[in-house]
Design a protein around this motif. Structure first.
Motif, PDB file in Angstrom:
ATOM      1  N   ALA A 147      -1.652  -4.855  -3.170  1.00  0.00           N
ATOM      2  CA  ALA A 147      -1.190  -4.593  -4.539  1.00  0.00           C
ATOM      3  C   ALA A 147       0.130  -3.836  -4.583  1.00  0.00           C
ATOM      4  N   ASN A 148       0.610  -3.337  -3.456  1.00  0.00           N
ATOM      5  CA  ASN A 148       1.861  -2.581  -3.520  1.00  0.00           C
ATOM      6  C   ASN A 148       3.030  -3.519  -3.810  1.00  0.00           C
ATOM      7  N   PRO A 149       4.180  -2.985  -4.244  1.00  0.00           N
ATOM      8  CA  PRO A 149       5.282  -3.844  -4.719  1.00  0.00           C
ATOM      9  C   PRO A 149       5.746  -4.891  -3.713  1.00  0.00           C
ATOM     10  N   LYS A 150       5.651  -4.609  -2.420  1.00  0.00           N
ATOM     11  CA  LYS A 150       6.067  -5.567  -1.413  1.00  0.00           C
ATOM     12  C   LYS A 150       4.868  -6.236  -0.740  1.00  0.00           C
ATOM     13  N   GLY A 151       3.696  -6.098  -1.337  1.00  0.00           N
ATOM     14  CA  GLY A 151       2.498  -6.666  -0.765  1.00  0.00           C
ATOM     15  C   GLY A 151       2.289  -8.115  -1.142  1.00  0.00           C
ATOM     16  N   TYR A 152       1.195  -8.644  -0.690  1.00  0.00           N
ATOM     17  CA  TYR A 152       0.845 -10.042  -0.942  1.00  0.00           C
ATOM     18  C   TYR A 152       0.618 -10.317  -2.421  1.00  0.00           C
ATOM     19  N   LYS A 196       3.618  -3.774   9.782  1.00  0.00           N
ATOM     20  CA  LYS A 196       2.541  -2.817   9.582  1.00  0.00           C
ATOM     21  C   LYS A 196       2.433  -2.436   8.111  1.00  0.00           C
ATOM     22  N   PRO A 197       1.254  -2.048   7.661  1.00  0.00           N
ATOM     23  CA  PRO A 197       1.081  -1.624   6.266  1.00  0.00           C
ATOM     24  C   PRO A 197       1.971  -0.425   5.942  1.00  0.00           C
ATOM     25  N   ALA A 198       2.399  -0.330   4.692  1.00  0.00           N
ATOM     26  CA  ALA A 198       3.273   0.764   4.283  1.00  0.00           C
ATOM     27  C   ALA A 198       2.650   2.121   4.581  1.00  0.00           C
ATOM     28  N   ALA A 199       1.345   2.221   4.442  1.00  0.00           N
ATOM     29  CA  ALA A 199       0.659   3.504   4.659  1.00  0.00           C
ATOM     30  C   ALA A 199       0.706   3.956   6.111  1.00  0.00           C
ATOM     31  N   TRP A 200       0.984   3.049   7.039  1.00  0.00           N
ATOM     32  CA  TRP A 200       1.002   3.404   8.453  1.00  0.00           C
ATOM     33  C   TRP A 200       2.413   3.576   9.006  1.00  0.00           C
ATOM     34  N   TYR A 217      -4.104  -6.821   9.028  1.00  0.00           N
ATOM     35  CA  TYR A 217      -3.505  -5.528   9.402  1.00  0.00           C
ATOM     36  C   TYR A 217      -2.065  -5.421   8.894  1.00  0.00           C
ATOM     37  N   SER A 218      -1.894  -5.785   7.638  1.00  0.00           N
ATOM     38  CA  SER A 218      -0.596  -5.751   6.983  1.00  0.00           C
ATOM     39  C   SER A 218      -0.857  -5.747   5.483  1.00  0.00           C
ATOM     40  N   ASP A 219       0.167  -5.430   4.706  1.00  0.00           N
ATOM     41  CA  ASP A 219       0.058  -5.567   3.250  1.00  0.00           C
ATOM     42  C   ASP A 219       0.440  -6.966   2.804  1.00  0.00           C
ATOM     43  N   TYR A 220       0.960  -7.757   3.736  1.00  0.00           N
ATOM     44  CA  TYR A 220       1.513  -9.075   3.418  1.00  0.00           C
ATOM     45  C   TYR A 220       1.081 -10.038   4.515  1.00  0.00           C
ATOM     46  N   TRP A 221       1.507 -11.296   4.393  1.00  0.00           N
ATOM     47  CA  TRP A 221       1.138 -12.299   5.382  1.00  0.00           C
ATOM     48  C   TRP A 221       1.477 -11.838   6.797  1.00  0.00           C
ATOM     49  N   ALA A 222       0.547 -12.024   7.701  1.00  0.00           N
ATOM     50  CA  ALA A 222       0.768 -11.758   9.122  1.00  0.00           C
ATOM     51  C   ALA A 222       0.644 -13.079   9.868  1.00  0.00           C
ATOM     52  N   ASP A 223       1.690 -13.451  10.609  1.00  0.00           N
ATOM     53  CA  ASP A 223       1.742 -14.705  11.348  1.00  0.00           C
ATOM     54  C   ASP A 223       2.782 -14.551  12.452  1.00  0.00           C
ATOM     55  N   PRO A 224       3.074 -15.586  13.235  1.00  0.00           N
ATOM     56  CA  PRO A 224       3.983 -15.386  14.371  1.00  0.00           C
ATOM     57  C   PRO A 224       5.391 -14.934  13.995  1.00  0.00           C
ATOM     58  N   GLN A 225       5.821 -15.148  12.739  1.00  0.00           N
ATOM     59  CA  GLN A 225       7.158 -14.732  12.332  1.00  0.00           C
ATOM     60  C   GLN A 225       7.185 -13.380  11.624  1.00  0.00           C
ATOM     61  N   GLN A 226       6.027 -12.832  11.291  1.00  0.00           N
ATOM     62  CA  GLN A 226       5.996 -11.528  10.621  1.00  0.00           C
ATOM     63  C   GLN A 226       4.633 -10.879  10.832  1.00  0.00           C
TER      64      GLN A 226
END
Length: 476
Positions: free
Chosen positions: A225-230, A274-278, A262-271
């Protein structure tokens, strides 16, 4: 459609998956003059397809990778006798040492980083890595065609350090899996989409179960839900949404795979950001954050009676996860982060199966590189999961050979954790790996994307009708 698929398109453009979906989007695309552009008809060149057989290379000045370049039409089929001038450009420390099936290699016009090749349907390139750590990008361009590209990470593995001295025997999955990732379902339903089969409206999960599906996969982000999240502000695929979907899955009597990004957004081989909180945490704290988060999610799901039957510790992690700490060049750190996730899962649910998921359906050498390095570090897990999209992961024969080799080489079972196209053919391979090592498959987001098993108005279609026979042959 374009507005709805914004997140999806972003993911696919950044991860480089499935030109076929881009071809579908072309139907409604708008050109610079504001006019709708028409897709090119079958048999007419539309795109340059680039298929790498390694996306991780050793930065030793010697390691080589085979890359296939092919001219395809809007349906993803090869176009023969094209003779199209293609410019191939390389960014990063690498060089082309051979071009096959495109005339005399020595006579090709080129600089150190740019080659001009006249492609008759397809050609093969041998790329040699330099000694610099980083990324290599290869682009293939031609007038009026979609550009093809790939990204390769260069590494220096170093000496392996084990994450644990404990011996681990992989847990055997006894049930065959005919699964689907339907994480988009709450978003579709929030837009008012209804699902039906033969004119009878019903829950999408129930319709899929009636056609043979027995397992559902859900992705989960740390704070989408964060501004740069999914899912800014709305929080789709967060813990609360996952809890609600898990209840529906279990109520239907189906099993449940949880896919930690383990991310705020899509996690795949190109990205694999880490989550903003970490962000800013030292490595010891980062491992604890990942472990604590895993435990919290697992415990909340267990408390409501929806413990996952299987868990992915990371999504498509052949280039690592939780960058930069767990990038593939930091193999010891990556292994420790995976182990933190495994420990978190097992603390709450020792019986839950652990999958490591790599996006390497037809890339056998790279699959072995990743798995060998996890074995050297004694990372405990149960199932090898592969993504298979033909554009990026090779032919069906490549998939079959890779799965067979991995099944023979490693103690873990094998499965196709993501696919979309060639439904019957992929499942014929996914269920027949040798040594009784085959687990099954998960189709990726079949409710609304390319070759969906429901039409855009929610009606079950002919793609759905492929699955009862697959279930009868392999599952029931």
């Amino acid at each position: 459609m374009l507005k709805y698929n914004q997140n999806l398109l972003s993911r696919q453009l950044k991860s480089g998956l499935l030109a076929s979906f881009l071809m579908l989007l072309a139907i409604t695309s708008i050109n610079a003059q504001g006019r709708r552009s028409r897709p090119k008809p079958p048999g007419v060149p539309a795109e340059i397809q680039v298929t790498p057989y390694k996306t991780t290379m050793i930065a030793d000045g010697k390691d080589e990778a085979l890359i296939n370049i092919k001219i395809i039409d809007s349906h993803g089929d090869s176009v023969l006798n094209t003779h199209i001038p293609v410019t191939i450009h390389i960014t990063g420390d690498a060089k082309i040492t051979n071009v096959m099936d495109a005339g005399d290699f020595a006579s090709l016009t080129h600089t150190d980083s740019t080659w001009h090749v006249n492609i008759n349907s397809s050609c093969r390139i041998i790329l040699q890595a330099g000694r610099t750590l980083g990324k290599i990008k290869l682009e293939a361009k031609a007038d009026s065609l979609y550009t093809g590209s790939t990204e390769i990470h260069t590494v220096q593995p170093g000496v392996a350090h084990v994450v644990t001295a404990d011996k681990y025997t992989p847990k055997k999955v006894t049930d065959k899996i005919l699964g689907a990732d339907i994480s988009f379902l709450p978003q579709l339903e929030s837009r008012g989409m209804k699902f039906s089969d033969n004119g009878v409206q019903s829950d999408a999960i129930a319709i899929m179960q009636a056609h043979g599906f027995n397992y559902i996969r859900l992705r989960i982000f740390v704070n989408p839900a964060n501004p740069k999240g999914y899912s800014p502000d709305k929080g789709f695929c967060d813990l609360a949404q996952t809890e609600q979907m898990a209840k529906r899955i279990k109520a239907a009597g189906m099993k449940f795979l949880l896919d930690f990004h383990y991310s705020d957004y899509w996690a795949d081989p190109q990205q694999q950001n880490k989550p903003a909180a970490w962000v800013g945490e030292d490595f010891t704290t980062l491992k604890k954050s990942l472990y604590d988060y895993t435990v919290d999610v697992m415990q909340k799901l267990k408390d409501q009676g929806t413990t996952p039957d299987m868990v992915q510790v990371g999504n498509e992690i052949n280039h690592g996860m939780v960058w930069p700490d767990g990038a593939i060049n930091n193999l010891d750190s990556l292994a420790q982060l995976i182990y933190a996730g495994v420990k978190g899962v097992k603390l709450v649910s020792p019986k839950t199966t652990i999958m490591l998921h790599i996006a390497l359906g037809g890339q056998n050498a790279e699959s072995r590189f990743f798995l060998d390095n996890m074995a050297k570090r004694n990372v405990p897990f149960d199932v090898i999961g592969l993504s298979y999209y033909p554009k990026w992961h090779g032919t069906l024969a490549d998939l079959r050979n890779n799965m067979a080799d991995l099944a023979k080489r490693y103690p873990q079972q094998v499965m196709v954790a993501e696919y979309s196209q060639l439904k019957k053919e992929v499942n014929d391979i996914a269920f027949t790996a040798p040594g009784n090592k085959a687990v099954g498959s998960f189709i990726w987001e079949p409710l609304s994307t390319w070759e969906g098993i429901f039409d855009k108005d929610g009606k079950a279609n002919n793609f759905m009708n492929v699955y009862p026979a697959i279930a009868k042959q392999y599952v029931k």
